[in-house]
Design a protein around this motif. Structure first.
Motif: not given
Ligand code: NCD
Length: 310
Positions: A43, A46, A72, A103, A306, A308
């Motif tokens: 991530l 993100y 992230g 996000d 997401t 991912r």
């Protein structure tokens, strides 16, 4: 499973058994990957917003840890007083704004239905970290993951849910999840804090068998897992009523040794007085392992919504 992409996580009842298994497998995969890597890159770039309008230790910090371990970034707040809510901003406007920055949104709010309200506004997936006395699905998922890890299975077990079943949002989400498994459910609560009729009616309609009692010792004899909960002081209109009920059930080491030494004990935490400190060293006391499992489970959810995962 691409069906998770963009999914809001709002309610324990929203998942199929296949989806539950997929979340569990993904969490397990992340646990294994973190054995050899401090963090993953999935991530990177993100941003997760953690909007906590109500007190939290584990839910917020494990969401944040999960996002960091996925590479992230995190923005957010941990009390409404420090935000424009204190100036009179509505939830809708706060969400519409944060949706421009993040996000994915993890949130906790005192109003039942607030996460669903936010999800209807935000483009970003909303993960409900507790809406008042309503739902707390990410906790229920990490509880399921913990049972699977502690016992190696969920089907065929007897699960005792004890304490504040009226206001406890973790159990409201939990039963919606356990209904997909062959779990014998025993609810232990004082009469004033029984599972709400709305929840039990849904279970009956789904053909789920459950028993209700006030007798913890009798239930413990049959239990594989005890899920203990805190009496939810902040939901009581009358403080005297809370004082009357707060000592209703207290699990001690002596009870476990005498009644069921193989018991696995879970608790979403925080505990107040419902599990004595001497239980902590019992091999079946899983509540701090459970807190750690929250990171893997929330990593799975963040990666799935997401898209991912790998
Ligand atoms: C629970 C909650 O906030 O509903 N805690 C948690 O998220 N781990 C349970 C509680 O506060 O008693």
């Amino acid at each position: 499973m691409s069906e998770f992409l963009g999914m809001d996580i709002l309610h324990g009842g929203q998942f199929s058994r296949d989806q539950l298994e997929h979340i569990m497998d993904t969490a397990e995969d992340f646990r294994r990957r973190l054995e050899t890597h401090k963090s993953l890159d999935l991530l990177r770039g993100y941003v997760m917003a953690a909007l906590f309008f109500e007190p939290s230790t584990r839910t917020r910090l494990s969401f944040e840890t999960a996002m960091h371990r996925l590479g992230g970034a995190v923005i957010g707040f941990s009390s409404a007083e420090s935000t424009s809510v204190a100036k009179g901003e509505t939830l809708a406007d706060t969400i519409r704004t944060v949706d421009q920055y993040a996000d994915v949104i993890a949130m906790r709010h005192p109003a039942v239905g607030s996460a669903a309200e936010a999800a209807a506004i935000a483009e970003a997936p909303v993960l409900n970290g507790g809406d008042g006395a309503g739902q707390h699905p990410t906790q229920a998922l990490l509880d399921l993951y913990t049972i699977r890890r502690e016992l190696g299975r969920v089907d065929g077990i007897t699960l005792v849910l004890c304490g504040d079943l009226k206001f406890g949002r973790t159990v409201h989400s939990g039963v919606e999840i356990y209904k997909h498994y062959n779990v014998r459910l025993i609810f232990v609560a004082p009469d004033a804090l029984k599972m709400p009729a709305e929840v039990t009616e849904r279970l009956r309609a789904a053909g789920v068998h459950f028993e209700e009692t006030t007798d913890l010792s009798a239930a413990l004899k049959q239990a594989d897992v005890l899920y203990m909960t805190r009496i939810q002081k902040e939901r009581f209109a009358d403080p005297a009523e809370y004082e009357k009920l707060k000592g209703s059930y207290i699990l001690t080491r002596e009870m476990i040794e005498r009644i069921n030494p193989r018991l696995v004990t879970l608790h979403p935490l925080p505990r107040v007085n419902e599990i004595a400190a001497d239980v902590d060293s019992h091999p079946g006391a899983a509540y701090f392992r459970q807190a750690k499992n929250g990171v893997y489970t929330r990593m799975a959810l963040l990666a799935l919504v997401t898209g991912r995962v790998s």
